[in-house]
Structure formats: C-alpha cells, structure tokens
Design an enzyme around this catalytic site. Structure first.
Site, PDB file in Angstrom:
ATOM      1  N   GLY A 174      62.120 -13.299  24.724  1.00 13.37           N
ATOM      2  CA  GLY A 174      61.527 -14.570  24.326  1.00 13.37           C
ATOM      3  C   GLY A 174      60.040 -14.546  24.653  1.00 13.37           C
TER       4      GLY A 174
ATOM      5  N   GLN B  99      51.765 -17.812  26.354  1.00  9.66           N
ATOM      6  CA  GLN B  99      51.812 -16.491  26.984  1.00  9.66           C
ATOM      7  C   GLN B  99      50.891 -15.489  26.296  1.00  9.66           C
ATOM      8  OE1 GLN B  99      56.384 -16.433  26.972  1.00  9.66           O
ATOM      9  NE2 GLN B  99      55.870 -15.346  28.852  1.00  9.66           N
TER      10      GLN B  99
ATOM     11  N   CYS C  34      60.100 -13.224  33.674  1.00  7.81           N
ATOM     12  CA  CYS C  34      59.164 -13.783  32.703  1.00  7.81           C
ATOM     13  C   CYS C  34      58.114 -12.728  32.388  1.00  7.81           C
ATOM     14  CB  CYS C  34      58.505 -15.028  33.302  1.00  7.81           C
ATOM     15  SG  CYS C  34      57.333 -15.822  32.185  1.00  7.81           S
ATOM     16  N   LEU C  35      57.807 -12.559  31.098  1.00  5.87           N
ATOM     17  CA  LEU C  35      56.789 -11.573  30.718  1.00  5.87           C
ATOM     18  C   LEU C  35      55.438 -11.908  31.337  1.00  5.87           C
ATOM     19  CD1 LEU C  35      57.697 -11.083  26.945  1.00  5.87           C
ATOM     20  CD2 LEU C  35      58.129  -9.500  28.831  1.00  5.87           C
TER      21      LEU C  35
ATOM     22  N   HIS D 171      63.899 -21.743  28.741  1.00  6.06           N
ATOM     23  CA  HIS D 171      62.758 -21.079  29.391  1.00  6.06           C
ATOM     24  C   HIS D 171      61.522 -21.147  28.484  1.00  6.06           C
ATOM     25  CE1 HIS D 171      61.173 -17.596  31.959  1.00  6.06           C
ATOM     26  NE2 HIS D 171      60.334 -17.601  30.936  1.00  6.06           N
ATOM     27  N   GLU D 172      61.714 -20.874  27.184  1.00  8.78           N
ATOM     28  CA  GLU D 172      60.563 -20.876  26.260  1.00  8.78           C
ATOM     29  C   GLU D 172      60.041 -22.291  26.024  1.00  8.78           C
ATOM     30  OE1 GLU D 172      59.335 -18.101  25.966  1.00  8.78           O
ATOM     31  OE2 GLU D 172      61.116 -16.991  26.552  1.00  8.78           O
TER      32      GLU D 172
ATOM     33  N   HIS E 241      57.872 -23.240  28.743  1.00  5.95           N
ATOM     34  CA  HIS E 241      56.519 -22.676  28.584  1.00  5.95           C
ATOM     35  C   HIS E 241      55.651 -23.597  27.725  1.00  5.95           C
ATOM     36  CE1 HIS E 241      56.258 -18.760  30.463  1.00  5.95           C
ATOM     37  NE2 HIS E 241      57.363 -18.314  29.898  1.00  5.95           N
TER      38      HIS E 241
HETATM   39 ZN    ZN Z   1      58.481 -16.722  30.503  1.00  4.28          ZN
END
Ligand code: ZN
Length: 189
Positions: free
Chosen positions: A46, A51, A89-90, A131-132, A135
C-alpha cells in the site's frame, strides 16, 4: 513511469491532511502509475500520496495481486470486531509493531476513472486500507501504540533515520525478477 522518492518519518508532509481530488487529470493518472511502480519496487502492499510528497487524497494498494486505486476514500462502516496484526510502513522502514484495528471495513472511494465504488474488506486488505486512509489524514501506525511501545519504536527509528538524509528514501531500481526473489515476511504499507 517513474519511481518516486518515499518520504520518511520526520517529513512534515506525513502529518498533513490531504486535499480531496476534484478533477481527474492526465497528471493524476501518471501519479497513480508512478505510485504503483514505487510501491512495487519498495515491496510494499500500500502507498498513500503523502508518502511520495503529494497532498492529494489518493492511495494505491495491492493485496493478493488485486491492485486498487482509491481516490477520496472514506471508511463508511468498520466492523465492531477488532483484530491485532503486525504493521510496518514504507515511510518508517524496519520498524514493526502490532496494531489493533477493526477486523473489517467497508470503504467508499472513486476509482481512477472517477467512478464511485465500495469495497468490503476483511483481514489484511482491511488493515491495509485503514493504514492508507490514516496516511491521508496525517496519521501513522505508531500513533496507535502505547507510550512505552511508541517510545521504544522511536528510539529504534532514531538509529535508522540517519540513513535517510532530508527524510527521503530512494527506492533502488530492481528488475521484476529480482523483486520476485525477495522473501519478505513482513508486509509494509
Ligand atoms: Zn504506511
């Protein structure tokens, strides 16, 4: 298509709420394609616009080989049942923690052509969508941890954060063959 730099914890854009999309332009289509490519190269499931340094309310997810574009997504119905699961998380590489969230959610969004759709999700997809969407509201999974666990995670992150000058994570170019060879036990979102 291009691979975009990923912003990591410390970049203020990760704490900003996004702006709903009002017009689906060619530039937005390119952004969506770039986000998919960036997510795949970073081996994530995701990725949300902040991000990659953008302020539009857009996220992409790909759970179980089912790529999905979410423009202006909203959770319309979470289940009362909760589930705990490990998240990464990226934008916070190498930090993982258990997060409790509703086990299922119904999400309403626009697809990349501007058409409204609803997705009823459970388990990993539900976790990923939540989660997204977090963000897009400037929220990170660390926010759900107890003070003690959050402090420990942040201490660990401080040791890693030097690897990302300017809060930028450059995703290396890898061929799809190399990507397939990677075994990644944890999923990053
Ligand atoms: Zn994340």
């Amino acid at each position: 298509m291009a691979i975009l730099d990923i912003r990591v914890l410390g970049d203020p854009i990760l704490r900003q709420a996004t702006t709903p999309v009002t017009e689906i332009t060619d530039e937005l289509q390119r952004l969506i394609d770039d986000m998919f490519q960036t997510m795949r190269h970073a081996r994530g499931i995701g990725l949300a616009a902040p991000q990659v340094g953008r302020t539009e309310r857009i996220a992409v997810v790909d759970v179980d080989d089912d790529p999905m574009v979410l423009i202006n997504p909203e959770i319309v119905q979470p289940t009362s049942a909760k589930a705990k699961g490990e998240e990464g998380c990226l934008s916070i590489p190498d930090i993982y923690a258990d997060v409790e969230r509703p086990k299922g959610v119904t999400v309403r969004a626009l697809d990349r052509h501007g058409k409204v759709f609803e997705v009823e999700a459970a388990d990993l997809l539900a976790r990923c969508l939540q989660h997204e969407i977090d963000h897009l509201d400037g929220k990170l999974f660390l926010d759900y941890l107890s003070v003690l666990k959050r402090t420990a995670a942040l201490a660990k992150w401080r040791l890693k954060s030097d690897d990302y000058p300017g809060y930028v994570r450059r995703v290396s170019l890898e061929t799809p063959e190399e990507l397939d060879e990677h075994q990644h036990p944890e999923e990053e979102l």
